[in-house]
Structures are given as C-alpha cells and as structure tokens.
Motif scaffolding. Structure first.
Motif, mmCIF file in Angstrom:
data_model
loop_
_atom_site.group_PDB
_atom_site.id
_atom_site.type_symbol
_atom_site.label_atom_id
_atom_site.label_comp_id
_atom_site.label_asym_id
_atom_site.label_seq_id
_atom_site.Cartn_x
_atom_site.Cartn_y
_atom_site.Cartn_z
ATOM 1 N N GLN A 1 0.824 -1.212 0.000
ATOM 2 C CA GLN A 1 0.000 0.000 0.000
ATOM 3 C C GLN A 1 0.856 1.257 0.000
ATOM 4 O OE1 GLN A 1 -3.336 -2.567 2.313
ATOM 5 N NE2 GLN A 1 -2.272 -1.007 3.468
ATOM 6 N N VAL B 1 0.393 3.944 -2.938
ATOM 7 C CA VAL B 1 -0.036 5.305 -2.587
ATOM 8 C C VAL B 1 1.038 6.323 -2.957
ATOM 9 C CG1 VAL B 1 -0.578 6.841 -0.660
ATOM 10 C CG2 VAL B 1 -1.637 4.578 -0.792
ATOM 11 N N THR C 1 -4.399 6.487 4.077
ATOM 12 C CA THR C 1 -4.726 5.367 3.198
ATOM 13 C C THR C 1 -3.836 4.168 3.484
ATOM 14 O OG1 THR C 1 -5.315 6.998 1.517
ATOM 15 C CG2 THR C 1 -5.115 4.725 0.801
ATOM 16 N N LEU D 1 -5.973 0.897 5.412
ATOM 17 C CA LEU D 1 -6.251 -0.273 4.587
ATOM 18 C C LEU D 1 -5.558 -1.535 5.081
ATOM 19 C CD1 LEU D 1 -6.297 1.039 0.899
ATOM 20 C CD2 LEU D 1 -8.210 0.563 2.428
ATOM 21 N N LEU E 1 -15.159 1.011 3.939
ATOM 22 C CA LEU E 1 -14.159 2.020 4.288
ATOM 23 C C LEU E 1 -14.608 2.850 5.491
ATOM 24 C CD1 LEU E 1 -13.118 3.246 0.728
ATOM 25 C CD2 LEU E 1 -11.867 1.679 2.232
ATOM 26 N N PHE F 1 -9.096 10.702 0.240
ATOM 27 C CA PHE F 1 -8.980 9.371 0.850
ATOM 28 C C PHE F 1 -10.008 8.410 0.279
ATOM 29 C CE2 PHE F 1 -10.887 6.351 3.760
ATOM 30 C CZ PHE F 1 -9.808 5.500 3.974
ATOM 31 N N GLU G 1 -9.192 7.518 -3.407
ATOM 32 C CA GLU G 1 -7.960 6.740 -3.540
ATOM 33 C C GLU G 1 -8.113 5.345 -2.940
ATOM 34 O OE1 GLU G 1 -3.278 7.658 -2.833
ATOM 35 O OE2 GLU G 1 -4.647 8.121 -1.184
ATOM 36 N N ALA G 2 -8.683 5.267 -1.740
ATOM 37 C CA ALA G 2 -8.852 3.965 -1.096
ATOM 38 C C ALA G 2 -9.797 3.070 -1.896
ATOM 39 C CB ALA G 2 -9.372 4.149 0.326
#
Length: 474
Positions: free
Chosen positions: A165, A169, A286, A290, A335, A423, A426-427
């Motif tokens: 991740q 990211v 993020t 995650l 999320l 967030f 993107e997540a």
C-alpha cells in the motif's frame, strides 16, 4: 468515576455572550488508577474504557498533575469542533501539537494566521470537483503499481500489505499531486521516517507536562527522522521556487505561488512545513487504514463475498475508472467502518480560549480538552456492538439517523481534513483494483492490535498470498 451534586453559579462570561445564572456541575473524574497503568499497557483499550466510564458526560481524566477534560458526546463535539471552533484552538503547546510541531511547524496543521494562509492556498487543490477530475490519473498510477504484484502472485510469495500500500499510494500521490518532484524511492524513505516519528513522540504525548528541554525516550530517533525528511525535501522545495509558473498546480508550486490574506507570499519555512504536512496527510491515512481491511474481511466470509460480488459486478474485468466509483456503495461502507475502528486522526486536542459551559460543566479558559474519534467511535452508548466490524452500520438509512459527530474520523468544522474526499477516492480505487484482480489468503489470519502513536498503526505486519482472478484485467 465520581460526580458531585450540581452547584449553582453566578453570571459567567462565555465567549462574547453574557450568560445568566445556570445550573452547572463539577466534572466527574476518571481516577488515576484507571488511567496511567492502563495507558502504559494498552493505550487504545484504556482510552476507550475512559469513554465508557464517562457515559458520554464531560469528565476529567486524572493523569496526575495534568487533568484534561474528555469530550465524547456527539452534541458536545459539535459545539467544540464546529459551533464554537474559534474558542477551542489547536494550541501549539497543547497535548499532541507541542511534540509534533517540531516536525510540522506553523502552517496547515496549526492554527491562527499561518493556518488561515495555508488553508486558503491549498484548499482549491482538494475540492471535490478537482479531485474528481484527477480520478482517472490516480487510477492509472494505482494500476501500474499493482501490476508489480503479478510476479509474487505467480510464485505464491507472500507480500506485506503495508509495504504494498505504501508503494501504491506513494506512486500515485507523488505523480498526481507533486508532479514527480519527489521521487517514489524518496517518498518511501519519508514514509519510514514518519513512522519512526509517530512512535518516537508517544512518550511526550503520554507525559505532556514534560518540558521539551528535558530529554525523553524517542528524542534522538525523532531528530534523526526530521533531519532525513528535511535533507530529502528541502533541495526539491528550493528548486521549485526557481521554476514555478502559472501552469503548474502541484502542491509545492501552489505553495510558492500562493498569496496570503495581506497579499504577501509564504516564506521558505512555511512552504517547508506545509510540504511536509501534505506529504504526510495525503499518504498516511490510506496506507495505515487499509492494512486492517484484509484480516477483517478474511475473518467474515459474508462481508468478503458482498465486497467481491459488488466489485465483480461493477468493475468486472475492466480497469477501474471514475464512472465505477459511485456504484461501489458497499465498498464505501466498508471504508467507513474501517475509519470508525481505526481513525488515523485519533486525537484532536483543543485548548479553551475563553470560559465556556459544555454539558453543564464549566470549562475554564486555558483548559485542555481531549477529543478522540477512537474513543467516541467505539463507545457502546453510541454504537451497537462497537467492537464488531460491521459495514452495514453505514447503510444510508442508519447514517441518516445517527448524530453527525458520532463518526468524525477526519475531524469537523473549519479544521476538517481537506484530504477527506481524496482518501475515499484513492482507497476505493486501491481496493477495487486489487480485488478485481486478486483473491488473497493471510499468512496469519488474526486482526492486528492497535499501536497508538501520533497516528494509529497495526501492531503486527499483515502478510498475504495473492491468487489471480480468472479473466481479470492485466
């Protein structure tokens, strides 16, 4: 916890308003024997227990010579964070900000004039409209990083999801928001330094009355990590000042080009402070949040099945794009539930500028208030079975019935994190891209505990073995 009987007070000055005689009570206290030993053993559990003991009332936490007010009820949080935000400030010498200010300085993570100028300059980069316009660029960058998982998936070699991740990211954020001015390897080194900083400041957060001149565990690690970040970023920041023009809208160029309220420009120190802050805030949430996703969905096959089914139906074997995101409704609920249990911004301390009354308790000027999503979002008074991972809590009908400040992982009011919309996009892109291509199996199928630092971290690494989905987009 003990509470005294309500005691009448005469007229008091609250902000700019003169308030007539009101009935107030003294704040109850969470005793020392329930706080300090527990904070040393298991800070996350102890803080939530303090919230449970408060019953949603305003109480004091006994930390010896330091006794901040604990604010947990959504109505009280709304007053502190939004309605009277001018009276409850992020003071530079406060509970959390004093040790972290040595890294971030004055700027977007502070308060007052510096914060106003930085927020005014940076906010246009993070409007929902602009972020939506960047989705496809983010999606391509995320796809290219996830492409690199093909080899470990083929060989069955386990991968560390925290590292995966971080790579994904950093690749996306450095390209889209920093115009590749910061290389991905340098960004990864900054991430590791930030992780060291987050842990090294904990002794000072837990012992907030200790003067900064007094040496404490973690100080040397902190200084080395800050120096590394400055060594990596300052040459880039200075070079950007020489080449900035109106056609560039990356974060560093925007800071150099921006104008303050009085028409001036930011000095080098504030550009440095805001660059460091934005590197952290656009990546850290993020990456960390995650990491807890994979063990939670492996432990509950029904949640995993719903998530897989939604992604398969919406995305199929195509690359994830902007038009898919609004259809990934259950993914958004997942999320939100992750953020309920693991809010990276877990502590928002405030200092009262002027005397106020909250929940019938007099808050003297200069008092420290502890505001914590980690606590409120795990309290049984506001959540059914709060320890259970249940994305259905965030179905639209339940969200509408819930007080706004029962769930506030990005803060609230004027200081609400400007990266919140980023967030979620993107997540969602990362989760949908990964699960449209792979299924996974954890090396150790347990949910990591919480390591309380400046930002929450998993106590253990999360390693998974990936298996390609037949027909997935390559």
């Amino acid at each position: 916890m003990s509470k005294s009987d309500p005691a009448p007070l005469g007229p008091v000055q609250v902000g700019a308003e003169h308030v007539t005689t009101v009935q107030t009570r003294r704040a109850g206290t969470v005793p020392l024997r329930h706080t300090v030993p527990g904070l040393l053993r298991d800070p996350a559990r102890t803080l939530v227990e303090c919230g449970e003991r408060s019953g949603g009332e305003v109480v004091k936490i006994n930390l010896g010579s330091f006794r901040p007010f604990l604010i947990t009820h959504p109505d009280h949080l709304q007053r502190v964070l939004r309605e009277k935000s001018d009276n409850y400030v992020r003071a530079g010498d406060g509970l959390q900000w004093r040790p972290l200010k040595r890294l971030f300085g004055d700027g977007i993570l502070g308060d007052g004039e510096h914060w106003t100028n930085s927020r005014q300059i940076l906010q246009p980069l993070f409007t929902a409209r602009r972020i939506d316009g960047l989705v496809d660029r983010l999606a391509v960058a995320i796809e290219e990083s996830i492409d690199e998982l093909a080899e470990p998936a083929r060989t069955g070699e386990p991968v560390d999801m925290g590292d995966v991740q971080a790579q994904v990211v950093c690749s996306a954020i450095m390209r889209v928001f920093f115009a590749d001015k910061i290389s991905v390897p340098d960004a990864m080194r900054i991430m590791k330094a930030q992780d060291q900083i987050a842990w090294s400041v904990m002794p000072r957060i837990l012992v907030p009355w200790a003067p900064l001149v007094a040496p404490m565990p973690g100080d040397r690690t902190f200084r080395r990590a800050v120096q590394l970040i400055d060594d990596l970023l300052m040459p880039t920041i200075r070079a950007a000042r020489e080449t900035v023009d109106e056609g560039t809208d990356d974060i560093i160029s925007t800071l150099w080009r921006g104008r303050t309220e009085d028409g001036g420009r930011l000095d080098e120190r504030q550009v440095r402070n805001d660059t460091v802050a934005m590197v952290a805030t656009t990546t850290e949430t993020t990456i960390s949040v995650l990491t807890w996703l994979w063990p939670h969905i492996e432990q509950d096959p029904a949640i995993a099945a719903r998530l897989y089914e939604e992604i398969d139906q919406v995305v199929g074997d195509q690359p994830v794009r902007r038009e898919h995101l609004r259809e990934l409704r259950y993914t958004r609920q997942v999320l939100d539930e992750l953020l309920r249990l693991y809010p990276i911004g877990w502590l928002f301390p405030r200092t009262a500028v002027e005397e106020d009354i909250i929940g019938g308790v007099r808050i003297p000027a200069g008092s420290t208030l502890v505001v914590s999503p980690l606590i409120t979002q795990r309290m049984s008074q506001f959540w059914d079975r709060p320890e259970v991972f249940d994305p259905d809590r965030f179905s639209p009908e339940l969200v509408r019935k819930r007080p706004k400040y029962a769930h506030f992982p990005f803060g609230g009011g004027p200081h609400q994190c400007i990266g919140m919309h980023l967030f979620y996009l993107e997540a969602t892109l990362i989760v949908a891209t990964l699960l449209s291509r792979y299924r996974f199996r954890l090396s150790r199928p347990s949910v990591p505990g919480i390591k309380v630092a400046a930002a929450l971290r998993p106590l253990e690494r999360v390693e998974v073995t990936l298996r390609p989905v037949q027909g997935a987009a390559a």
